[in-house]
Design a protein around this motif. Structure first.
Motif, PDB file in Angstrom:
ATOM      1  N   TYR A   1      -2.716   2.168   6.959  1.00 17.73           N
ATOM      2  CA  TYR A   1      -3.662   1.829   5.904  1.00 17.73           C
ATOM      3  C   TYR A   1      -5.065   1.641   6.508  1.00 17.73           C
ATOM      4  O   TYR A   1      -5.225   0.909   7.495  1.00 17.73           O
TER       5      TYR A   1
ATOM      6  N   LYS B   1       2.449   6.890   0.461  1.00 13.72           N
ATOM      7  CA  LYS B   1       2.153   7.442   1.793  1.00 13.72           C
ATOM      8  C   LYS B   1       2.483   6.434   2.891  1.00 13.72           C
ATOM      9  O   LYS B   1       1.893   5.355   2.935  1.00 13.72           O
TER      10      LYS B   1
ATOM     11  N   THR C   1       0.996   4.018  -3.019  1.00 15.49           N
ATOM     12  CA  THR C   1       0.414   5.344  -2.773  1.00 15.49           C
ATOM     13  C   THR C   1       1.479   6.386  -2.458  1.00 15.49           C
ATOM     14  O   THR C   1       1.241   7.588  -2.565  1.00 15.49           O
TER      15      THR C   1
ATOM     16  N   GLU D   1       0.832  -1.203   0.000  1.00 15.73           N
ATOM     17  CA  GLU D   1       0.000   0.000   0.000  1.00 15.73           C
ATOM     18  C   GLU D   1       0.872   1.260   0.000  1.00 15.73           C
ATOM     19  O   GLU D   1       0.639   2.210  -0.762  1.00 15.73           O
TER      20      GLU D   1
END
Ligand SMILES: Cc1cc2nc3c(=O)[nH]c(=O)nc-3n(C[C@H](O)[C@H](O)[C@H](O)COP(=O)(O)O)c2cc1C
Length: 300
Positions: free
Chosen positions: A176, A172, A170, A166
């Motif tokens: 999550y 980031k 992303t 994730e």
């Protein structure tokens, strides 16, 4: 005066943060001069990744095929360093392409020749066999590996698979869905890695690295999880077949990479839990070997 070169590559900034925290005590010492070399690719890798790009770097990462990197400044090239700290991430159980490229570059070879090296790993959790590949590359350029620090995501293996993917897709580094833990090396460990800088500084000044790795390990520089070593070895065998196959398929490469993706899903979500149960059941029989391996992978 001691000259230290810190070589690193990073996409999210995590490896740079780790390197800068380790460097703090060295930077504060008037008798040490620290230079950072941030490896930059001539053709940069994307971040965040798109899934197809993420899988596309698999064959070259695994087969350790270098790409072109930007030359360091003339100042770096002309300096002889007392110590090189090499901060790297693992891509597909191997050193990332930027790090392989540095280790195989002409200037990398010159910088590393006859120089003590401390490797610093910042990855998900599977680094042991990548470090064996780095050891081999360092040996080939006549570098002297004196220390290793491996910082990982300490969460359960399958949780870190979800959260790191994730993060990579992303860009980031966040919790999550607000429920999963933050991916990667924890903030506490990143900040805490300054303690390793203090240890390194001590040995740098003594001009001898005897016992340094033992002291690093005593301060939690390396944690070995035997199951991950077992998975690393098994996956390396399979990755070798996949990488050597995909690299030859110039026309149908995207389809083969899709096949590799399906294989990975099966390996992670179906095969690895089975191997884990077998690992637990056979643990008492393998105890002596595991103890020996633990000692080996904690060393340099
Ligand atoms: C293409 C790719 C493959 C990766 N493969 C592995 C791996 O095999 N083992 C592992 O522990 N981490 C793996 N990671 C995670 C990285 O080692 C690293 O933790 C992450 O990319 C953050 O590093 P950064 O400082 O470059 O942002 C992989 C990451 C990428 C992008």
């Amino acid at each position: 005066m001691k000259n230290v070169l810190i070589v690193y590559y990073t996409q999210s900034g995590q490896l740079e943060e780790i390197a800068r925290n380790i460097a703090k005590p060295l930077l504060q010492d008037p008798e040490v001069s620290v230079t950072f070399f941030n490896i930059e690719m001539v053709k940069p890798f994307p971040f965040p990744w798109k899934p197809a790009q993420f899988f596309d770097v698999f064959p070259e990462s695994f087969l350790q095929i270098p790409s072109e990197i930007q030359n360091p400044s003339q100042d770096i090239l002309e300096q002889k360093y007392d110590l090189i700290i090499l901060a790297y991430q693992v891509w597909y159980l191997s050193p990332s392409i930027p790090i392989t490229s540095f280790l195989k570059s002409e200037f990398g070879k010159r910088l590393l020749n006859n120089t003590p090296v401390v490797t610093v790993i910042g990855c998900r959790n599977m680094w042991a066999l990548a470090q064996e590949k780095v050891k081999k590359l360092l040996k080939e350029v006549n570098a002297n590996l004196v220390g290793n620090i491996a910082l990982v995501d300490r969460h359960i293996n399958h949780i870190s698979v979800i959260t790191i993917v994730e993060w990579m897709f992303t860009g980031k580094k966040e919790k999550y869905l607000g429920i999963f833990p933050k991916p990667g090396v924890s903030d506490d460990e990143i900040i805490g890695s300054t303690k390793f800088g203090n240890i390194i500084l001590n040995y740098l000044k003594k001009d001898s690295y005897t016992n340094m790795q033992a002291e690093l390990v005593a301060n939690d520089a390396v944690e070995i999880r035997p199951f991950l070593i077992e998975m690393d070895k098994k996956a390396n065998k399979m990755f070798k077949i996949w990488a050597n196959t995909v690299i030859k398929k110039t026309n149908s490469r995207p389809n083969w990479l899709k096949g590799f993706y399906v294989y990975l899903l099966i390996a992670i979500w179906i095969m690895s839990p089975i191997v884990y149960i077998l690992h637990l059941l056979t643990f008492p029989l393998k105890y002596a070997r595991i103890k020996k391996e633990k000692k080996y992978y904690k060393g340099v």
